[in-house]
Design a protein around this motif. Structure first.
Motif, short mmCIF file in Angstrom:
data_model
loop_
_atom_site.label_atom_id
_atom_site.label_comp_id
_atom_site.label_asym_id
_atom_site.label_seq_id
_atom_site.Cartn_x
_atom_site.Cartn_y
_atom_site.Cartn_z
N LEU A 150 58.51 7.98 44.52
CA LEU A 150 57.72 6.54 44.14
C LEU A 150 57.61 7.42 42.18
CD1 LEU A 150 56.69 4.18 43.41
CD2 LEU A 150 54.70 5.06 43.87
N PHE A 151 59.02 6.28 40.97
CA PHE A 151 59.15 7.24 39.76
C PHE A 151 57.93 5.80 39.34
CE2 PHE A 151 60.78 7.08 35.95
CZ PHE A 151 60.42 8.09 35.36
N LEU A 152 57.38 6.84 38.67
CA LEU A 152 56.31 5.70 37.48
C LEU A 152 56.78 5.65 36.59
CD1 LEU A 152 52.85 6.47 39.90
CD2 LEU A 152 53.73 4.72 39.85
N PRO A 153 56.29 4.69 35.77
CA PRO A 153 56.90 5.60 34.22
C PRO A 153 56.07 5.36 33.69
CG PRO A 153 57.64 2.86 35.10
CD PRO A 153 57.24 3.63 36.58
N TRP A 154 56.41 6.16 32.28
CA TRP A 154 54.58 5.75 31.43
C TRP A 154 54.51 4.73 31.19
CZ3 TRP A 154 56.68 3.50 27.10
CH2 TRP A 154 57.90 3.79 26.96
N GLY A 155 55.08 3.53 31.29
CA GLY A 155 55.11 2.42 31.01
C GLY A 155 53.51 1.76 31.89
N TYR A 156 52.61 2.03 33.08
CA TYR A 156 52.03 1.69 33.45
C TYR A 156 50.57 2.54 31.96
CZ TYR A 156 47.46 1.85 36.49
OH TYR A 156 46.53 1.53 36.59
N ASP A 157 50.41 3.33 31.79
CA ASP A 157 49.87 3.52 31.13
C ASP A 157 49.13 2.86 30.16
OD1 ASP A 157 48.70 6.58 32.69
OD2 ASP A 157 50.69 6.86 32.47
N ILE A 158 51.45 2.55 29.33
CA ILE A 158 50.39 2.05 28.21
C ILE A 158 50.10 0.82 27.62
CG2 ILE A 158 52.21 1.15 26.21
CD1 ILE A 158 52.34 4.19 26.33
N SER A 159 50.17 0.51 29.16
CA SER A 159 50.46 -1.01 29.26
C SER A 159 48.40 -1.65 29.68
CB SER A 159 50.39 -1.59 31.18
OG SER A 159 50.02 -0.97 32.17
N GLN A 160 47.64 -0.21 30.28
CA GLN A 160 46.41 -0.32 30.51
C GLN A 160 45.67 -0.03 29.14
OE1 GLN A 160 45.01 -0.69 33.50
NE2 GLN A 160 46.80 -1.49 33.83
N VAL A 161 46.08 0.99 28.29
CA VAL A 161 45.69 1.41 27.05
C VAL A 161 45.71 -0.11 26.31
CG1 VAL A 161 45.91 2.77 24.67
CG2 VAL A 161 46.01 3.78 27.31
N VAL A 162 47.25 -0.64 26.11
CA VAL A 162 47.16 -1.98 24.97
C VAL A 162 46.21 -2.84 25.38
CG1 VAL A 162 48.67 -4.16 24.66
CG2 VAL A 162 49.76 -1.54 24.55
#
Length: 356
Positions: A150-162
């Motif tokens: 399961l590859f978790l892109p950094w986009g998840y963290d960015i979306s939560q911060v946004v």
């Protein structure tokens, strides 16, 4: 964010089950969603100046989003810390994530408001926005189905911060910040949509294809045939086609009349379909070609677009959404109970079951 999570995990008592952390985060997401829905059912409350949603609601949204983000980030760490990692925990985490993904997006829509002729986002853009986010989530688990990773892109963290920043900004400045051009005549919501589409088309999806191709070259793919590899995509894609047909051809313009209800149904349906894929990936079994939900959905869509439902279309949507949500919750409870009994553990406790 890892240094923050490593500090937070230290204050979590060792007797707390990891699944309790996961579920607590999900409950906070639900509470936030229903609170916003109370003040802004039809996504119009933020279209006026000043907005109709109290300031404290946006600050509460920022708080609950951060807490849910934190709990989702530390539940796996806590499981390893307490030596209680199980397939049930993995399924519980990913299953709730598949539902929470849509709820995050639906809550955010209340910040930018629906199109009022001057500012805001059209309900059709909301539908596309939500579909893209769910598509990204689907790709991650489709990749794991084929590669085992399961590859978790950094986009998840960015979306939560946004999300957190957007709630804080709205609470501090007001909804007016979303109603004024941000740069070169574009609004902040325009920039977010462009970033989302760009991230999905040029980063996330290509990365998924690259990881699967690399596994193919290394001969580590879980499925040898192209048919088996693409099988998990059939039901999600058919789901998207049926829902899009309903949106486009609805005589009563159902999405415009009931955007929150329709988009909630989209999120629940997607979550149920993806949960089946997650279970197949974990158990090494073959997913069904057509998810059972597609058949009643096809009947409802046909009845709607053919005019058979007439003025009852909104009522049918409400009943259908309620039944689907109940079926999804029932499915989750049953799978959780069966796995906990099979593994001889409790879902929300670290104690072992007493053998009868």
């Amino acid at each position: 964010m890892q240094p923050i999570w490593n500090k937070i995990i230290k204050i979590v008592p060792l007797w707390i089950a990891p699944n309790l952390l996961t579920f607590s985060g999900f409950v906070m997401i639900l509470v936030n969603y229903f609170l916003i829905s109370f003040y802004d059912w039809d996504y119009t409350a933020s279209g006026t100046s000043p907005g109709l949603v109290p300031t404290w609601v946006w600050l509460f949204s920022a708080f609950t989003t951060f807490c849910a983000y934190a709990l989702d980030s530390i539940d796996g760490k806590h499981a390893r810390r307490t030596q209680s990692s199980t397939p049930l925990g993995e399924l519980f985490d990913h299953g709730l994530d598949s539902w929470a993904t849509s709820i995050f997006v639906l809550s955010f829509f209340s910040v930018c408001s629906r199109d009022n002729g001057k500012t805001g986002v059209s309900v059709y853009t909301m539908y596309i926005y939500l579909s893209i986010v769910l598509f990204n989530f689907m790709c991650s688990h489709w990749e794991k189905y084929n590669t085992g990773v399961l590859f978790l892109p950094w986009g998840y963290d960015i979306s939560q911060v946004v999300l957190i920043a957007a709630y804080l900004l709205t609470g501090a400045v007001g909804v007016e910040v979303w109603q004024k051009p941000f740069l070169f005549g574009y609004y902040i919501t325009d920039a977010l949509v462009i970033l989302l589409i760009g991230f999905s088309l040029f980063l996330s999806f290509p990365q998924t294809l690259y990881n699967i191709h690399r596994a193919h070259l290394k001969k580590t793919l879980k499925n040898d045939s192209l048919y088996e590899g693409l099988l998990p995509l059939v039901s999600p894609l058919l789901l998207f086609v049926l829902l899009t047909v309903w949106v486009v051809l609805s005589p009563g313009n159902i999405l415009a009349k009931q955007p929150r209800l329709f988009l909630w149904m989209v999120g629940v349906a997607f979550s149920n379909v993806i949960c089946k894929v997650i279970i197949c990936q974990m158990s090494g079994t073959r997913p069904e070609l057509f998810h059972w939900f597609l058949f009643p959905l096809a009947l409802v869509v046909y009845a709607a677009i053919s005019g058979l439902l007439g003025w009852t279309e909104e009522a049918v949507l409400a009943v259908f959404t309620g039944l689907l949500t109940a079926a999804h919750v029932h499915y989750g409870v049953c799978v959780g109970k069966q796995l906990s009994e099979h593994l001889n553990i409790y879902i929300f406790s670290l104690k072992k079951r007493v053998q009868e």
